[in-house]
Design a protein around this motif. Structure first.
Motif, PDB file in Angstrom:
ATOM      1  N   GLY A 381      47.742 100.873 -51.240  1.00  0.00           N
ATOM      2  CA  GLY A 381      47.743 100.648 -52.680  1.00  0.00           C
ATOM      3  C   GLY A 381      49.022 100.034 -53.202  1.00  0.00           C
ATOM      4  N   LYS A 382      50.078  99.961 -52.381  1.00  0.00           N
ATOM      5  CA  LYS A 382      51.342  99.382 -52.818  1.00  0.00           C
ATOM      6  C   LYS A 382      51.683  98.090 -52.082  1.00  0.00           C
ATOM      7  N   LEU A 383      50.710  97.550 -51.358  1.00  0.00           N
ATOM      8  CA  LEU A 383      50.925  96.305 -50.624  1.00  0.00           C
ATOM      9  C   LEU A 383      50.092  95.194 -51.256  1.00  0.00           C
ATOM     10  N   GLY A 384      50.064  94.049 -50.604  1.00  0.00           N
ATOM     11  CA  GLY A 384      49.300  92.914 -51.107  1.00  0.00           C
ATOM     12  C   GLY A 384      50.103  91.625 -51.090  1.00  0.00           C
ATOM     13  N   GLY A 385      49.421  90.520 -50.854  1.00  0.00           N
ATOM     14  CA  GLY A 385      50.046  89.209 -50.925  1.00  0.00           C
ATOM     15  C   GLY A 385      51.066  88.911 -49.847  1.00  0.00           C
ATOM     16  N   LEU A 386      51.090  89.682 -48.758  1.00  0.00           N
ATOM     17  CA  LEU A 386      52.147  89.523 -47.763  1.00  0.00           C
ATOM     18  C   LEU A 386      51.975  88.287 -46.892  1.00  0.00           C
ATOM     19  N   ILE A 387      50.837  87.631 -46.969  1.00  0.00           N
ATOM     20  CA  ILE A 387      50.662  86.424 -46.162  1.00  0.00           C
ATOM     21  C   ILE A 387      51.658  85.337 -46.571  1.00  0.00           C
ATOM     22  N   ARG A 388      52.157  85.401 -47.819  1.00  0.00           N
ATOM     23  CA  ARG A 388      53.152  84.418 -48.282  1.00  0.00           C
ATOM     24  C   ARG A 388      54.508  84.662 -47.625  1.00  0.00           C
ATOM     25  N   TYR A 389      54.841  85.914 -47.379  1.00  0.00           N
ATOM     26  CA  TYR A 389      56.179  86.254 -46.910  1.00  0.00           C
ATOM     27  C   TYR A 389      56.214  86.577 -45.414  1.00  0.00           C
ATOM     28  N   MET A 390      55.052  86.899 -44.846  1.00  0.00           N
ATOM     29  CA  MET A 390      54.981  87.257 -43.431  1.00  0.00           C
ATOM     30  C   MET A 390      53.848  86.479 -42.757  1.00  0.00           C
ATOM     31  N   PRO A 391      53.927  85.163 -42.743  1.00  0.00           N
ATOM     32  CA  PRO A 391      52.798  84.381 -42.204  1.00  0.00           C
ATOM     33  C   PRO A 391      52.541  84.626 -40.721  1.00  0.00           C
ATOM     34  N   TRP A 392      53.598  84.786 -39.912  1.00  0.00           N
ATOM     35  CA  TRP A 392      53.384  85.042 -38.488  1.00  0.00           C
ATOM     36  C   TRP A 392      52.594  86.332 -38.285  1.00  0.00           C
ATOM     37  N   ALA A 394      50.736  87.920 -40.451  1.00  0.00           N
ATOM     38  CA  ALA A 394      49.414  87.847 -41.075  1.00  0.00           C
ATOM     39  C   ALA A 394      48.415  87.117 -40.180  1.00  0.00           C
ATOM     40  N   TRP A 395      48.778  85.949 -39.679  1.00  0.00           N
ATOM     41  CA  TRP A 395      47.828  85.164 -38.895  1.00  0.00           C
ATOM     42  C   TRP A 395      47.546  85.807 -37.544  1.00  0.00           C
ATOM     43  N   LEU A 396      48.557  86.414 -36.937  1.00  0.00           N
ATOM     44  CA  LEU A 396      48.311  87.079 -35.658  1.00  0.00           C
ATOM     45  C   LEU A 396      47.468  88.339 -35.850  1.00  0.00           C
ATOM     46  N   MET A 397      47.741  89.065 -36.929  1.00  0.00           N
ATOM     47  CA  MET A 397      46.912  90.246 -37.192  1.00  0.00           C
ATOM     48  C   MET A 397      45.489  89.862 -37.563  1.00  0.00           C
ATOM     49  N   LEU A 398      45.307  88.690 -38.132  1.00  0.00           N
ATOM     50  CA  LEU A 398      43.946  88.233 -38.438  1.00  0.00           C
ATOM     51  C   LEU A 398      43.116  88.135 -37.163  1.00  0.00           C
ATOM     52  N   LEU A 399      43.737  87.668 -36.070  1.00  0.00           N
ATOM     53  CA  LEU A 399      43.017  87.622 -34.797  1.00  0.00           C
ATOM     54  C   LEU A 399      42.613  89.025 -34.349  1.00  0.00           C
ATOM     55  N   GLY A 400      43.523  89.990 -34.491  1.00  0.00           N
ATOM     56  CA  GLY A 400      43.191  91.366 -34.137  1.00  0.00           C
ATOM     57  C   GLY A 400      42.111  91.953 -35.027  1.00  0.00           C
ATOM     58  N   VAL A 401      42.149  91.622 -36.309  1.00  0.00           N
ATOM     59  CA  VAL A 401      41.133  92.100 -37.252  1.00  0.00           C
ATOM     60  C   VAL A 401      39.762  91.536 -36.889  1.00  0.00           C
ATOM     61  N   LEU A 402      39.702  90.240 -36.566  1.00  0.00           N
ATOM     62  CA  LEU A 402      38.422  89.629 -36.197  1.00  0.00           C
ATOM     63  C   LEU A 402      37.873  90.241 -34.911  1.00  0.00           C
ATOM     64  N   ALA A 403      38.766  90.515 -33.957  1.00  0.00           N
ATOM     65  CA  ALA A 403      38.322  91.151 -32.713  1.00  0.00           C
ATOM     66  C   ALA A 403      37.839  92.573 -32.972  1.00  0.00           C
ATOM     67  N   SER A 404      38.553  93.318 -33.795  1.00  0.00           N
ATOM     68  CA  SER A 404      38.162  94.690 -34.105  1.00  0.00           C
ATOM     69  C   SER A 404      36.854  94.740 -34.875  1.00  0.00           C
ATOM     70  N   ALA A 405      36.612  93.733 -35.703  1.00  0.00           N
ATOM     71  CA  ALA A 405      35.363  93.676 -36.473  1.00  0.00           C
ATOM     72  C   ALA A 405      34.176  93.266 -35.614  1.00  0.00           C
TER      73      ALA A 405
END
Length: 676
Positions: A381-392, A394-405
């Protein structure tokens, strides 16, 4: 030491090299003690060297998978109880998983650990590498004594890692619960080995394989193994330690515990069921299937409503463990009815998911560690928008999220698709009851997969998309070089396992041949890059074709935009339903995202609500989701133990005359029993 008929004096075999890696990790652990507070040495030397040891272990295990079993007897332990070790295809597969994950997590840890985080860096390195070494020796142990010593070493080293920030009361509580459940489970495993040795006095696994147990004693050994290893894996109702310990531990430790340590319990179940017992009974499979599905559904429903990102991942691990137990149960059913090819298919799905889950869940845990270090916040609830500041990250975790899904073309899809294929072929079972039950089970598997995708959308979207919910998030920094390297390795594992299923099933094939006497390697290799579990007219999957189709669709859309709109780009504010103020409060929160699941599955939860009223000076809203098992089972059990302890405490009178009376009465009772 012998290996495939060759003496160790004439040839260094795979088992020798594995033990050499273990010795190297133990040496690193000792150096960590002497470099207690030297962060630079620990981070830039010890953890990278430990990762190199994991890479060596991965290569050795891959080579050993196709070889004959290798055994060794080491002159350590107790008199007349030396340590027996054995490297076969099953242990080699799990060594491969340990080695592969330790490479990425160790690289990430080199950039993660900092001074002032509760435990000196050198002590963390000691506990970390002892943890790795003990997990390797657990899957190598070939007698009950060596197994239990290594199992307890693994539990204790991980306990000290979980309680690294031991000054925090919540972490102390989490560590205590973890250690308590671990030791209760260890008692079940020890009793299981006692049954398996059949009163022969020989606790080697070779002797246990030679025993012919009656159905009663075999079933008792199975139930004890399910209890003991299930406590470590986190199946219902023994799961309570997992959502407490994983958030408490440092993120690299959480990654190792979820990605690797939980799999040692899967290894134990497979070793006992298919190697030491060898004669599965059909109702064992039904029980495993029921417990696994209940665990998976429970885990994914609780994951969907969490607001702490590490607790969400911990409950997601419970879900995946449930799927693994379901697959093992189906393999037991097939094997009990003599359907070995189908048992091999179910076991292939299980082993594939063991490797896939190890990579994507480790990636997600280390990614949350990067987010935690960058923001100091675990609350969604206190996070959000971190793809702007942590792109590496964010994009690497997106791969993990897609695999987990469970989305193609990543690792999670292949294993879940194979598991679903196993269920779809189960109507061949010679039991009307099971044939009626299996469609319901397949529907539950589909529901669990859909909820897992829902949970991962919430996880990634709330953390990385939208606008920052706190002003200080603008100061967040991306992962360091070592952290990126570790995440890249784990993300690459998710991608390779997703794109090369035919090749990886060939790696798994020797394991299923050992356990159920059948494999899928030759049949699947005939399909080239196309994955065909049984017959092409029934089902097939081509990950390369799928990836090319997705890439072609993106390329076509890009070209159409360029040709028809000449690449013009116009930026405008999004439609906001006429609401003029666009800020983070307009975004869906983690609580709001999980609200439909809370409503649909309300009986699953023990909820405490604080709702706003018109008279509040500052409106507030809070929902706490609790676990019924604490109130149904664990708190009453704790109260009972406390009452019994008080009653027993009455024996302590502090008077020597009373203690002498106790001794006299005990002696009289013993004499009376002996006389009879």
């Amino acid at each position: 030491m012998t290996a495939g008929g060759l003496h160790a004096a004439t040839l260094w075999v795979h088992l020798d090299w594995v033990l050499l890696v273990v010795a190297a990790w133990l040496l690193i652990a000792v150096v960590g003690v002497f470099a207690l507070r030297r962060l630079t040495l620990v981070a830039r030397v010890l953890f990278p060297v430990g990762g190199a040891g994991g890479l060596a272990l991965l290569g050795i295990a891959l080579s050993a998978l196709q070889g004959a079993p290798e055994v060794a007897v080491l002159p350590i332990g107790l008199p007349q109880l030396p340590f027996h070790f054995r490297l076969d295809s099953l242990s080699a597969f799990f060594l491969m998983v340990i080695g592969g994950i330790s490479v990425g997590v160790s690289a990430f840890a080199a950039g993660y650990f900092r001074k002032g985080e509760g435990t000196p860096p050198g002590l963390l390195a000691f506990e970390y590498h002892l943890f790795l070494a003990s997990m390797v020796l657990v899957v190598l142990a070939d007698d009950a004594y060596a197994f239990m010593v290594m199992w307890e070493t693994m539990a204790l080293s991980s306990f000290f890692l979980v309680t690294a920030n031991h000054r925090i009361v919540e972490i102390q509580r989490a560590g205590y619960i973890y250690l308590l459940v671990a030791h209760i489970g260890a008692i079940g495993i020890l009793l299981c080995f006692g049954v398996l040795q059949a009163n022969s006095g020989d606790y080697t696994f070779a002797n246990m394989r030679a025993q012919q147990l009656s159905p009663f004693w075999a079933s008792l050994a199975f139930l004890l193994a399910l209890f003991g290893f299930g406590a470590k894996a986190g199946i219902l109702p023994l799961h309570v330690w997992l959502p407490e310990a994983h958030p408490a531990a440092p993120s690299p430790v959480s990654a190792l515990m979820s990605g690797v340590m939980l799999k040692t319990a899967i290894y134990g179940v497979l070793r006992v069921l298919f190697d030491l017992l060898q004669t599965p009974i059909w109702w064992w499979g039904l029980l495993l299937l029921t417990v696994g599905l209940a665990t998976a559904l429970f885990g994914v429903v609780f994951a969907a409503v969490q607001v702490d990102m590490k607790r969400l991942l911990a409950y997601s691990s419970i879900e995946n463990i449930g799927l693994l137990f379901s697959g093992i149960g189906l393999a037991v059913l097939f094997s009990a009815y003599g359907m070995q090819p189908m048992a091999a298919l179910a076991l292939t799905a299980v082993l594939y998911h063991v490797a896939g889950h190890a990579f994507f869940k480790s990636l997600l845990f280390v990614g949350t560690g990067a987010v935690l270090h960058a923001t100091g916040e675990r609350n969604l609830g206190k996070l959000g928008g971190l793809i702007r500041y942590m792109p590496w990250v964010a994009w690497l975790m997106l791969l993990g999220v897609l695999a987990s899904a469970g989305l193609p073309p990543f690792a999670g899809f292949v294993s879940e698709w194979l598991l679903l294929q196993s269920f779809l072929f189960s109507p061949g079972l010679p039991s009307a009851f099971l044939n009626m039950l299996i469609p319901v089970v397949a529907a539950l598997i589909a529901l669990i997969a859909a909820l897992a995708g829902y949970t991962m959308v919430k996880f990634f979207g709330v953390i990385f998309l939208g606008q920052p919910r706190e002003e200080r998030l603008a100061q967040a920094h991306d992962a360091s070089g070592w952290e990126r390297l570790g995440m890249l390795w784990l993300a690459a594992g998710c991608l390779v396992l997703g794109l090369c299923p035919v090749q990886f099933i060939a790696v798994i094939d020797p394991v299923t041949q050992l356990l159920v006497g059948a494999g899928m390697g030759e049949a699947i290799a005939a399909g080239s890059w196309l994955l065909v579990p049984v017959a092409i007219e029934r089902a097939s999957y081509g990950p390369a074709i799928f990836l090319l189709g997705v890439a072609a669709s993106f390329a076509l859309a890009f070209l159409l935009v360029r040709l028809l709109y000449h690449g013009r780009l116009r930026r405008a504010a999004p439609w906001d339903c006429g609401y003029p103020w666009q800020n983070a409060r307009m975004q869906d929160t983690a609580e709001g995202f999980g609200q439909p699941i809370r409503q649909i599955f309300e009986p699953f939860f023990r909820m405490e609500r604080e709702l706003p009223s018109p008279f509040d000076a500052a409106p507030h809203y809070r929902v706490h989701v609790g676990d019924h098992f604490w109130h149904w089972l664990y708190l009453p059990l704790a109260a009972l133990v406390e009452r019994l302890a008080r009653l027993i405490g009455l024996l302590q009178q502090g008077r020597i005359a009373v203690y002498l009376l106790y001794s006299f009465v005990t002696l009289m009772i013993v004499l009376a029993v002996v006389k009879q």
